[in-house]
Motif scaffolding. Structure first.
Motif, mmCIF file in Angstrom:
data_model
loop_
_atom_site.group_PDB
_atom_site.id
_atom_site.type_symbol
_atom_site.label_atom_id
_atom_site.label_comp_id
_atom_site.label_asym_id
_atom_site.label_seq_id
_atom_site.Cartn_x
_atom_site.Cartn_y
_atom_site.Cartn_z
ATOM 1 N N TRP A 290 -34.981 -19.251 7.675
ATOM 2 C CA TRP A 290 -34.214 -19.385 8.926
ATOM 3 C C TRP A 290 -35.135 -19.408 10.129
ATOM 4 N N SER A 291 -34.685 -20.108 11.159
ATOM 5 C CA SER A 291 -35.359 -19.969 12.448
ATOM 6 C C SER A 291 -34.997 -18.578 12.982
ATOM 7 N N PRO A 292 -35.831 -17.992 13.858
ATOM 8 C CA PRO A 292 -35.556 -16.622 14.319
ATOM 9 C C PRO A 292 -34.196 -16.484 15.012
ATOM 10 N N ASP A 293 -33.697 -17.579 15.619
ATOM 11 C CA ASP A 293 -32.376 -17.483 16.252
ATOM 12 C C ASP A 293 -31.243 -17.779 15.265
ATOM 13 N N GLY A 294 -31.578 -18.097 14.062
ATOM 14 C CA GLY A 294 -30.564 -18.321 13.032
ATOM 15 C C GLY A 294 -29.844 -19.649 13.150
ATOM 16 N N LYS A 295 -30.298 -20.522 14.040
ATOM 17 C CA LYS A 295 -29.561 -21.771 14.260
ATOM 18 C C LYS A 295 -30.009 -22.910 13.341
ATOM 19 N N TYR A 296 -31.126 -22.722 12.693
ATOM 20 C CA TYR A 296 -31.634 -23.756 11.766
ATOM 21 C C TYR A 296 -32.016 -23.134 10.439
ATOM 22 N N LEU A 297 -31.767 -23.908 9.426
ATOM 23 C CA LEU A 297 -32.298 -23.536 8.118
ATOM 24 C C LEU A 297 -33.385 -24.550 7.769
ATOM 25 N N TYR A 298 -34.570 -24.035 7.539
ATOM 26 C CA TYR A 298 -35.685 -24.872 7.111
ATOM 27 C C TYR A 298 -35.760 -24.819 5.588
ATOM 28 N N TYR A 299 -36.192 -25.884 4.988
ATOM 29 C CA TYR A 299 -36.344 -25.895 3.533
ATOM 30 C C TYR A 299 -37.235 -27.067 3.143
ATOM 31 N N VAL A 300 -37.577 -27.135 1.867
ATOM 32 C CA VAL A 300 -38.364 -28.285 1.395
ATOM 33 C C VAL A 300 -37.516 -29.037 0.363
ATOM 34 N N ALA A 301 -37.801 -30.318 0.198
ATOM 35 C CA ALA A 301 -37.023 -31.115 -0.754
ATOM 36 C C ALA A 301 -37.860 -32.266 -1.282
ATOM 37 N N SER A 302 -37.610 -32.580 -2.536
ATOM 38 C CA SER A 302 -38.312 -33.721 -3.161
ATOM 39 C C SER A 302 -37.317 -34.500 -4.008
ATOM 40 N N ASP A 303 -37.617 -35.769 -4.206
ATOM 41 C CA ASP A 303 -36.812 -36.550 -5.146
ATOM 42 C C ASP A 303 -37.075 -36.029 -6.561
ATOM 43 N N ALA A 304 -36.073 -36.121 -7.397
ATOM 44 C CA ALA A 304 -36.232 -35.655 -8.779
ATOM 45 C C ALA A 304 -37.072 -36.652 -9.576
ATOM 46 N N LEU A 318 -40.734 -31.391 4.333
ATOM 47 C CA LEU A 318 -40.311 -30.209 5.084
ATOM 48 C C LEU A 318 -39.149 -30.638 5.974
ATOM 49 N N LEU A 319 -38.012 -29.970 5.837
ATOM 50 C CA LEU A 319 -36.801 -30.413 6.527
ATOM 51 C C LEU A 319 -36.119 -29.238 7.223
ATOM 52 N N ARG A 320 -35.198 -29.577 8.134
ATOM 53 C CA ARG A 320 -34.379 -28.511 8.705
ATOM 54 C C ARG A 320 -32.994 -29.066 9.012
ATOM 55 N N VAL A 321 -32.045 -28.150 8.931
ATOM 56 C CA VAL A 321 -30.660 -28.531 9.175
ATOM 57 C C VAL A 321 -30.025 -27.458 10.074
ATOM 58 N N PRO A 322 -29.229 -27.872 11.081
ATOM 59 C CA PRO A 322 -28.590 -26.862 11.948
ATOM 60 C C PRO A 322 -27.561 -26.038 11.172
ATOM 61 N N THR A 327 -18.747 -20.962 11.687
ATOM 62 C CA THR A 327 -17.982 -21.771 10.727
ATOM 63 C C THR A 327 -18.619 -21.772 9.331
ATOM 64 N N ARG A 328 -19.747 -21.102 9.203
ATOM 65 C CA ARG A 328 -20.505 -21.036 7.948
ATOM 66 C C ARG A 328 -20.838 -22.439 7.450
ATOM 67 N N SER A 329 -21.157 -23.322 8.364
ATOM 68 C CA SER A 329 -21.391 -24.707 7.934
ATOM 69 C C SER A 329 -22.706 -25.249 8.500
ATOM 70 N N PHE A 330 -23.224 -26.206 7.793
ATOM 71 C CA PHE A 330 -24.470 -26.843 8.205
ATOM 72 C C PHE A 330 -24.149 -28.136 8.967
ATOM 73 N N GLY A 331 -25.010 -28.453 9.941
ATOM 74 C CA GLY A 331 -24.801 -29.637 10.765
ATOM 75 C C GLY A 331 -25.069 -30.927 10.008
ATOM 76 N N GLU A 332 -24.729 -32.021 10.675
ATOM 77 C CA GLU A 332 -24.855 -33.334 10.037
ATOM 78 C C GLU A 332 -26.297 -33.792 9.932
ATOM 79 N N GLN A 333 -27.028 -33.551 11.044
ATOM 80 C CA GLN A 333 -28.369 -34.145 11.120
ATOM 81 C C GLN A 333 -29.410 -33.305 10.401
ATOM 82 N N ILE A 334 -30.180 -33.954 9.572
ATOM 83 C CA ILE A 334 -31.288 -33.269 8.898
ATOM 84 C C ILE A 334 -32.590 -33.847 9.441
ATOM 85 N N ASP A 335 -33.411 -32.987 10.030
ATOM 86 C CA ASP A 335 -34.689 -33.438 10.593
ATOM 87 C C ASP A 335 -35.789 -33.318 9.557
ATOM 88 N N THR A 336 -36.642 -34.318 9.545
ATOM 89 C CA THR A 336 -37.821 -34.251 8.679
ATOM 90 C C THR A 336 -39.016 -33.837 9.529
#
Lengths: 483, 475
Positions: A290-304, A318-322, A327-336
């Motif tokens: 998580w970002s320190p303000d809790g507004k983003y979740l950072y994570y890593v991802a690869s194709d299988a 390396l990606l992040r999603v709001p 609402t316990r929900s993740f935003g639409e935009q995923i930043d690389t």
């Protein structure tokens, strides 16, 4: 007559003791710095760190002066080649040098220099930034599938006290892993216990519970955790991790995930929340943070890919999603943030500094488990500018530098490195100034420096915490066979 | 004379009988289980490094295991190991003697009763790999002796004993019978047993590279009966270059007979370490060393640490070799072992580690694919090739055999006996083979004789006459 004899014996004893611990004048002077272990020359340390005891191998006599502003604050005579600095005197040195540096003049008597040699002084920089009082880690045999004694430990960083938080002697010999704390708090904790009667142990708000994630929600196992700063949510990656073993070469193991997804656990409701975008077989997501303000979740991802044959094709971005905690929900935009396809290599373990500015991650040439990759190094991304920050001082190009955490003030990082002997991970602490300039890291100080050689365990998953963790005694009951 | 000694000086007689018991038990341990005791040392661990002490002495109940670990170090020398194994039950009996002398009336006449504890103490030793049970019993016995001694300061010899039990025959018979039962239990011990001693002996020979010793020790029957003996003898054949001549003489029937692929019992991992060391494959040797160490109740064991110290010296990895040697230097019985290695350690101090070039192949799939990839990578390595060819023969996989064989054997070279026998067999279906490979005339004649006997229905005679041939294995 008897009295005299005793006096003579006592005098002899005193003379012997005195001769062992006398400050001596070396016969020669060297231009080079002493070959000390651990290498504390030029390192930057916090002002509340434990004494940097060090040694010179095969020294028959060793002595060291600790000098601040030209004045010797303390002089220590070593034993068995080890300079052990009393805590009180060490504190004097740190207090005097805080915000600047002190130098250490070491003189050594050994086979090469039987009459002694005084080496050129080495510098130690003392930052004004303090470090968190404790670091928690796991101690386990390095590698492979099995374990015998495994435990989660905590170490005071201003002393040498190491205490067990929980070991598998308490947990019915389960394997313990992935311990985690919300916002550096020692009041809450979670860890996984794998094996008979195992589960995910959550100690939160004074309650100790065992959760079996295989039985709730999407019935997925949980692996790498990230506790949301507000304490309510824990994001997990759910990894199906495997090991394969190389026939040859220095790297004996390849660890990889056959599958991995992201899920969110709500500690308030006990529900597992999922987002279909992070539950596909085509993309493997891992290492949430998580970002320190809790507004983003950072994570890593690869194709299988087909594993293990195509393991070298696994490149994690390396990606992040709001995230909206209402609402316990993740935003639409995923930043690389790091595109492995363009930049090469693979990113693991994103961690954001407390001020939200720096993203620390491990870079390796491929894959998701860099501790077995000699080429693995730490890398820092400045989230404000998008530029890489130079932390080459932190890395050893020959050995893996991996799993890391930021301190609560964002000025220190702790990470595991195999630079000592190539196999047993040891903890290093490194400074980063407000200006983004990194200092030379130092090995976690030990009362006897040889402890780093003698310890037959690796350090895993170091996490800073704000105090001593005391789990309730009832933790043992969680692992008793169910009636 | 014994009667006089017992009647007049019962305490001396008691001491003498304790001495006889010690000698008898020592002799059984020393002559019957020398290699098993060595193995017990290798499977244990003790060190004065603080980390080990901290983990081992986590709580009060760990003390017996800690003491046991200390004592096990001396099992490296069977003379001392046997002495410890003998002294523990005798010590328990001696403690019982102290209790009798302190609390019973006319105690010296009752000292025979102390020997009653001898058989249970020996029974407890059987299968007590880390000595924790026996040390616990010894500590309890010593505690009782101490308590009796302290209580005797206030009141001593206060319990009467029926006079009928004060008979010199009891003083003679009970100790003799107790020692006899104890010795019998040791000799007739299923848990500890000759089986473990036999395997520990083979392991000792293998560790010391005494391959001819293994071949002398293991008979065909042993190899058929004992899966450890079978693997050790196959390893010895490989080491001496005789695998392609005698592999089927020792019951090879499966590619898995070469090592323990899917088993995790005692002795399996240490065999696998030897197997991979013999193949010069450090990674799997280290892998099995780790697992071997983790099987031990200490989480680490001397054998594994010694294996790894030697492995890393061989790999010129100074840091790791030094680490393990440094750790061993904090035990009691490794002075000579270390001093023999210090010159080699010193030589590699500034060397670059000599790891093989990284492999793109993974191991532990199964034996034949692993060996196939090794043969492809190291075509000149005879051991890999022999393992591959013998494994394909064991699996009766003529196609794979022929593929590997034809890649590595030229026409003019006379192949080892088993391979020629296999070629002859394949030639009975595919005669063209013989245009490509040379088969000795003698082998041809034998095969004709073998098939002749088989066709006449005299298969038992054929198999007896050609017991060591590949044909006998196939048919």
């Amino acid at each position: 007559m008897r009295f005299n004899l005793r006096s003579i014996m006592l005098s002899g004893l005193f003379m012997m003791l005195a001769s062992c611990s006398t400050w001596k004048e070396p016969a020669s002077v060297s231009d080079s710095e002493p070959d000390i272990f651990p290498d504390y020359s030029g390192v930057t340390v916090p002002s509340n760190i434990a004494p940097l005891n060090f040694m010179v191998e095969e020294a028959s006599h060793i002595q060291a002066s600790f000098i601040v502003d030209g004045n010797a604050v303390t002089e220590i005579i070593g034993k068995e080649g080890v300079i052990s600095i009393p805590e009180k005197e060490w504190k004097l040195v740190l207090d005097a040098a805080e915000g600047s540096s002190f130098s250490v003049v070491v003189s050594v008597w050994d086979n090469a220099s039987p009459d002694g040699v005084r080496y050129s002084p080495f510098q130690v920089y003392v930052a004004e930034d303090e470090i968190d009082p404790y670091v928690a880690y796991r101690l386990i045999e390095p590698g492979y599938r099995s374990w015998r004694q495994v435990g989660l430990y905590q170490r005071s960083l201003s002393s040498f006290d190491e205490k067990v938080i929980v070991s598998n002697r308490t947990t019915n010999e389960t394997c313990l892993n992935c311990h985690h704390f919300p916002s550096y708090s020692s009041e809450s904790m979670m860890f996984h216990a794998r094996g008979e009667n195992g589960g995910t142990i959550l100690y939160h708000n004074g309650r100790l519970v065992k959760i079996n994630f295989n039985e709730i929600g999407p019935k997925k196992n949980t692996t790498y955790p990230a506790w949301h700063p507000d304490g309510r949510f824990i994001a997990f990656s759910s990894n199906s991790t495997r090991q394969s073993f190389y026939l040859h070469g220095k790297k004996p193991i390849e660890v990889y995930d056959n599958a991995s997804d992201l899920i969110l656990y709500d500690t308030r409701t006990g529900e597992v929340v999922t987002d279909p975008r992070f539950m596909t077989a085509e993309v493997l997501e891992s290492f949430p943070a998580w970002s320190p303000d809790g507004k983003y979740l950072y994570y890593v991802a690869s194709d299988a890919h087909e594993l293990p044959d195509e393991v070298e094709s696994m490149h994690y971005h390396l990606l992040r999603v709001p995230f909206d905690s209402q609402t316990r929900s993740f935003g639409e935009q995923i930043d690389t943030l790091y595109n492995a396809r363009f930049s090469g290599g693979s990113a693991s373990y994103p961690r954001i500094s407390a001020d939200g500015r720096y993203l620390l991650y491990t870079w390796s040439s491929y894959g998701t488990f860099p501790i077995w990759h000699d080429e693995a190094d730490l890398a820092v991304l400045d989230l404000e500018t998008g530029e890489n920050v130079d932390v080459s001082l932190w890395n050893d190009p020959q050995h893996a530098d991996s799993y890391h955490s930021w301190s609560s003030n964002g000025r220190w990082a702790v990470y595991g490195s195999r630079r000592g002997d190539g196999r047993y991970t040891r903890l290093y602490l490194a400074h980063m100034g407000e200006d983004g300039v990194s200092g030379k890291p130092f090995l976690l100080p030990q009362e006897d420096p040889r402890h780093n050689i003698w310890r037959l365990k690796s350090y895993n998953v170091p996490e800073f915490i704000d105090g001593e963790v005391i789990l309730p005694d009832s933790v043992e009951k969680l692992f008793e066979p169910e009636q | 004379m014994m009667k006089r000694l017992i009647s007049e000086r019962p305490f001396s007689a008691y001491g003498l009988l304790l001495g006889v018991a010690t000698l008898a038990l020592w002799a059984v341990w020393f002559f019957m289980y020398p290699y098993f005791m060595r193995w017990m040392e290798g499977y244990s661990f003790f060190s004065t490094v603080p980390d080990y002490t901290g983990i081992m002495l986590d709580s009060f109940k760990d003390i017996p295991q800690y003491i046991g670990a200390f004592l096990l170090q001396f099992f490296r020398f069977p003379v001392l190991g046997a002495l410890i194994q003998a002294l523990v039950p005798v010590g328990i009996a001696a403690c019982a003697g102290v209790v009798i002398r302190k609390i019973f009336r006319e105690p010296d006449q009752l000292l025979w009763a102390a020997f009653l504890l001898l058989p249970p103490a020996v029974l407890l030793q059987l299968g007590d790999m880390n000595l924790s049970k026996t040390v616990t019993m010894l500590l309890i016995a010593a505690g009782c002796a101490l308590a009796a001694s302290l209580s005797a300061l206030c009141k001593r010899n206060f319990i009467p004993f029926p006079g009928v039990l004060h008979h010199y025959l009891l003083m003679l018979a009970i100790p003799v019978v107790s020692v006899g039962i104890s010795v019998f239990m040791l000799l007739d011990n299923d848990k500890l047993g000759r089986y473990h001693e036999e395997v520990a002996h083979l392991e000792y020979l293998g560790e010391n590279g005494d391959w001819d010793g293994i071949l002398r020790t293991v008979s065909r029957q042993d190899a058929l009966r004992n899966r450890f003996a079978r693997r050790y003898v196959l390893l010895a054949l490989s080491e001496t270059g005789r695998l392609p001549d005698y592999a089927f003489s020792y019951g090879l029937s499966d590619a898995d007979d070469f090592l323990f692929q899917h088993e995790d019992f005692l002795f399996c991992r240490s065999f696998n370490v030897l197997f991979y060391r013999s193949l010069g494959l450090a990674n799997p040797a280290v892998y099995h060393s780790y697992h071997y160490a983790l099987q031990s109740s200490y989480g680490v064991c001397f054998d594994a640490v010694r294996y790894m110290a030697d492995l890393y010296i061989g790999l010129k990895d100074y840091d790791l070799a030094r680490k393990y040697i440094d750790i061993l230097s904090h035990s009691s019985c490794h002075g000579r072992w270390i001093s023999r290695r210090l010159p080699a350690l010193d030589r590699i101090r500034n060397s670059e580690p000599a790891y093989a070039v990284s492999s793109d192949k993974f191991i532990f799939t199964s034996f034949i694919p692993d060996m196939t990839s090794l043969v492809q990578r190291y075509p000149e390595n005879r051991k890999y090739l022999d393992y591959l060819l013998c494994a394909t023969l064991a699996e009766k996989d003529a196609e794979s055999f022929l593929r590997a064989f034809s890649q590595h054997y030229k026409e003019e070279i006379s192949a080892p006996r088993l391979y020629q026998e296999a070629l002859v067999l394949i030639a009975s279906q595919n005669p063209d083979i013989l245009k490509r490979f040379k088969v000795d005339k003698e082998i041809w004649n034998c095969f004709i004789d073998f098939t002749d006997l088989m066709q006449k229905g005299r298969s038992a005679e054929a198999k007896r006459k050609y017991a060591e041939t590949y044909w006998a294995y196939v048919y």
